[in-house]
Write an enzyme that holds these catalytic residues in place. Structure first.
Site, PDB file in Angstrom:
ATOM      1  N   SER A 510      37.751  44.755  44.163  1.00 60.84           N
ATOM      2  CA  SER A 510      37.203  43.894  43.125  1.00 60.84           C
ATOM      3  C   SER A 510      35.763  44.345  42.813  1.00 60.84           C
ATOM      4  O   SER A 510      35.573  45.475  42.393  1.00 60.84           O
ATOM      5  CB  SER A 510      37.279  42.422  43.550  1.00 60.84           C
ATOM      6  OG  SER A 510      37.122  41.562  42.456  1.00 60.84           O
ATOM      7  N   HIS A 623      45.777  39.925  42.135  1.00 60.11           N
ATOM      8  CA  HIS A 623      44.468  40.319  42.652  1.00 60.11           C
ATOM      9  C   HIS A 623      44.341  40.073  44.157  1.00 60.11           C
ATOM     10  O   HIS A 623      43.464  40.636  44.797  1.00 60.11           O
ATOM     11  CB  HIS A 623      43.388  39.539  41.889  1.00 60.11           C
ATOM     12  CG  HIS A 623      42.020  40.127  41.998  1.00 60.11           C
ATOM     13  ND1 HIS A 623      41.698  41.376  41.516  1.00 60.11           N
ATOM     14  CD2 HIS A 623      40.861  39.634  42.534  1.00 60.11           C
ATOM     15  CE1 HIS A 623      40.421  41.631  41.730  1.00 60.11           C
ATOM     16  NE2 HIS A 623      39.887  40.597  42.355  1.00 60.11           N
TER      17      HIS A 623
END
Length: 668
Positions: A510, A623
């Site tokens: 991320s 994610h």
């Protein structure tokens, strides 16, 4: 001799969470999560006797049981289970026996909350928008900013509503309606009112903004919060005079510290109990074992003069106490990740769920007035960890170029050979407003067991060190935060002679993936890199991420249409011609936070320039792949990381390649 940890040990490790003390203070119900290699995740209820310390498994089966909540008389436990498909509310006797299904909603049900008299429960039930139920393909009309969400996919008019459910018959009454999610319900002490949180309209500029609402049963509702932030976890005082809750006001976007509030209901006066506490009221510590556990609500003290809550500082999450007049004190002193707790104020104790670098997650008992009485209640990974040699991190600090102390850690292979030099992995956390620290991290332990030194740090932008520090990277991505990471590396190389400066590699996910991309575009110190679920191009991220339309402004400082040059300046994609480190790109195909097109752009740019690059796409992964994704894909991901670093370092050694520069050069 004990062995090092393996990627496949993920299938054997267990994780304890969500402790709830019984009304009489004698027992605690909690959950234990594990991975069934053949059937994905499992979670079961356990009950621990606080007099004997013995635990008994209360539910079984290849399904997920969670969110256990005692009835007021302590005779029943409501919980959530997916044993019949969708998650539903179930009830089981506190003396044992078969569980009874209470709801059977098509959209599923969650978060049971008992009424004070035990006759009813509040539950959140997903209400679907009426539509054509045929199997044919149908278009989705999009008219709002928030039309998708990571982990949920495209939003199709489904909202979580609160229902009143009779605890014996299952009869339901819908209490809320409208295009909003309703969650975190709480009963007033006499049962005449409920408090809950409600999402903002879908055209709001922040996807997780929410209001705090009070509703008279059968009557009108009133918004208590000021409409400028995200507010959660309301809890009534025993006398009904105050309603406490958690929240943040977006003053510094996602870098705003969380606070604890209490509103005096007769006057409407709102107190910020943590107004003089320059730390984050909430759990900001990250790991790869703890995703999905429920955030515990604040807990009132016996006399109603203050509340217990979790706060994050200096690499630890601990139990704190905030008095109504604004004084905050730390309660638990253990250096750990305290991520769940239950308080029995009447009997002056708490039971908390905690992790450390060598404890994936267990329960502990602590007297609130005498912390010397802290006792470990569970050891759910005793058998598997008896076989494994874990690494114990060593903390160090250095002073950055702004005179701030930066907390960092070095994790060594469990058995370090004297005189041998080891390759080093620089690990970078996501967020960026999160915090590394004293918690179990399977990925870090695996890399250490694979023969690597692991360096991890909390550069500016991290939680845990005050408001100024956590907002210091905003508008400056790749500036001071990059220098902090290079300074951490320089400090490690200067003070630890077992690190080989010619075998440095880097990875992160991320924001950590963004920084990995940025780093290899600015220095040639690293022989290999692995970028995970990363950002490479802020220009496209703005429009494709589920949070891009506000997160870009918060973090970079401008919307795409305001200053595209600045947005492009902070995009690692523009640096692709400078990237020389062999790069492995790992990305989930259903990642809506940092969509897979971010990886696609970077891969094509590097491949067309004949760079050494490999792109691995994980199907049906969002994610959170590394934390709650498909177990087989999680193991594969870990193996890809270790194998890539091993192969690239072996290639360099076999070629006798040129010595890479060993400076923190910054080629803007």
């Amino acid at each position: 001799m004990k062995r090092g940890i393996r990627a496949e040990d993920l299938y054997r490790l267990k994780f304890v969470s969500d402790p709830q003390v019984s009304p009489d203070g004698g027992r605690v119900v909690y959950t234990v999560k594990r991975i069934n290699k053949e059937k994905n995740y499992e979670s079961h209820l356990y009950i621990c006797s606080l007099s004997s310390g013995a635990s008994v498994q209360w539910t079984t089966g290849s399904h997920i049981d969670s969110n256990p909540r005692w009835s007021p008389d302590g005779k029943r436990i409501a919980f959530v289970s997916d044993r019949t498909g969708k998650k539903q509310i179930w009830i089981i006797s506190a003396e044992g026996g078969e569980a009874k299904q209470l709801t059977s909603s098509d959209g599923g049900a969650s978060n049971p909350v008992w009424s004070p008299d035990g006759k009813s429960l509040l539950a959140a039930i997903t209400v679907k928008k009426e539509s054509d139920e045929s199997d044919r393909l149908q278009p989705l009309e999009v008219t709002e900013l928030q039309y998708k969400a990571d982990g949920r996919g495209l939003l199709k008019g489904e909202y979580s509503q609160l229902f009143l459910i009779h605890s014996e018959t299952g009869t339901q009454k819908q209490l809320t309606s409208g295009p909003f999610d309703h969650f975190d319900a709480a009963w007033s002490p006499n049962g005449d009112r409920i408090a809950y949180c409600r999402s903002r309209p879908a055209d709001d500029t922040v996807s997780y903004a929410s209001d705090l609402v009070i509703r008279q049963l059968g009557g009108e509702e009133k918004t208590v919060s000021n409409g400028t932030g995200a507010f959660t976890n309301p809890v009534w005082s025993a006398d009904g005079e105050y309603l406490a809750y958690c929240g943040q006001t977006f003053e510094y976007g996602s870098a705003t510290l969380g606070n604890l509030y209490a509103v005096k209901l007769d006057s409407g006066e709102t107190l910020c109990l943590t107004r003089n506490f320059d730390e984050h009221a909430g759990d900001a510590l990250i790991g790869d074992m703890h995703y999905g556990h429920p955030a515990p609500k604040p807990a009132w003290s016996k006399n109603g003069s203050g509340l217990y809550f979790i706060a994050s500082l200096n690499g630890c999450s601990s139990l704190h106490y905030a008095a109504l007049e604004g004084k905050v004190a730390q309660v638990t002193k253990r250096d750990c990740h305290l991520y769940g707790y239950t308080v029995d104020a009447e009997n002056d104790f708490a039971v908390f769920a905690a992790s450390s670098p060598v404890i994936p997650g267990d329960l502990f008992y602590a007297s609130l007035s005498n912390l010397a009485e802290e006792v470990r209640l569970t050891d759910v990974n005793k058998a598997v960890l008896s076989e494994i040699a874990l690494s114990h991190p060593e903390e160090f600090r250095f002073t950055n170029d702004e005179g701030r102390s930066v907390q960092s850690w070095l994790m060594k292979p469990p058995r370090l050979d004297e005189g041998k030099k080891y390759p080093l992995v620089l690990e970078i956390h996501g967020g960026p407003h999160a915090m590394y620290g004293n918690t179990f991290f399977h990925e870090l332990q695996l890399l250490a067991a694979s023969g690597y030194i692991i360096l991890y740090s909390n550069p500016r932008g991290s939680f845990g060190y005050g408001q100024e520090f956590v907002k210091a990277c905003m508008g400056d991505y790749g500036g001071g935060d990059y220098r902090d990471l290079m300074s951490a590396l320089n400090h490690a190389l200067e003070h630890y002679d077992f690190i080989d400066p010619e075998q440095l590699v880097v990875t992160g996910g991320s924001y950590g993936g963004f920084m990995t991309n940025w780093i290899i575009g600015h220095t040639s110190r690293f022989k290999a890199a692995v970028t995970q679920r990363s950002i490479s191009n802020w220009l496209s991220f703005y429009g494709v991420s589920d949070i891009g339309f506000y997160f870009t402004k918060w973090e970079i400082g401008n919307h795409l249409f305001e200053d595209p040059e600045k947005v492009w300046h902070h995009s690692p994609l523009r640096l692709s011609s400078r990237m020389e480190a062999p790069l492995l790109i790992l990305h989930g195909e259903e990642d809506y936070r940092c969509p897979v097109e971010q990886a696609e752009q970077l891969f094509i740019a590097l491949k067309q320039q004949d760079k050494t690059v490999k792109f691995v796409r994980f199907p049906k992964a969002d994610h959170n792949l590394s934390r709650n994704g498909d177990p087989g894909l999680r193991v594969a991901r870990l193996q890809y990381i270790v194998n890539w670093f091993d192969e690239q370092l072996e290639n360099v050694a076999s070629k006798g390649g040129p010595t890479l520069e060993n400076t923190a050069s910054d080629r803007f």
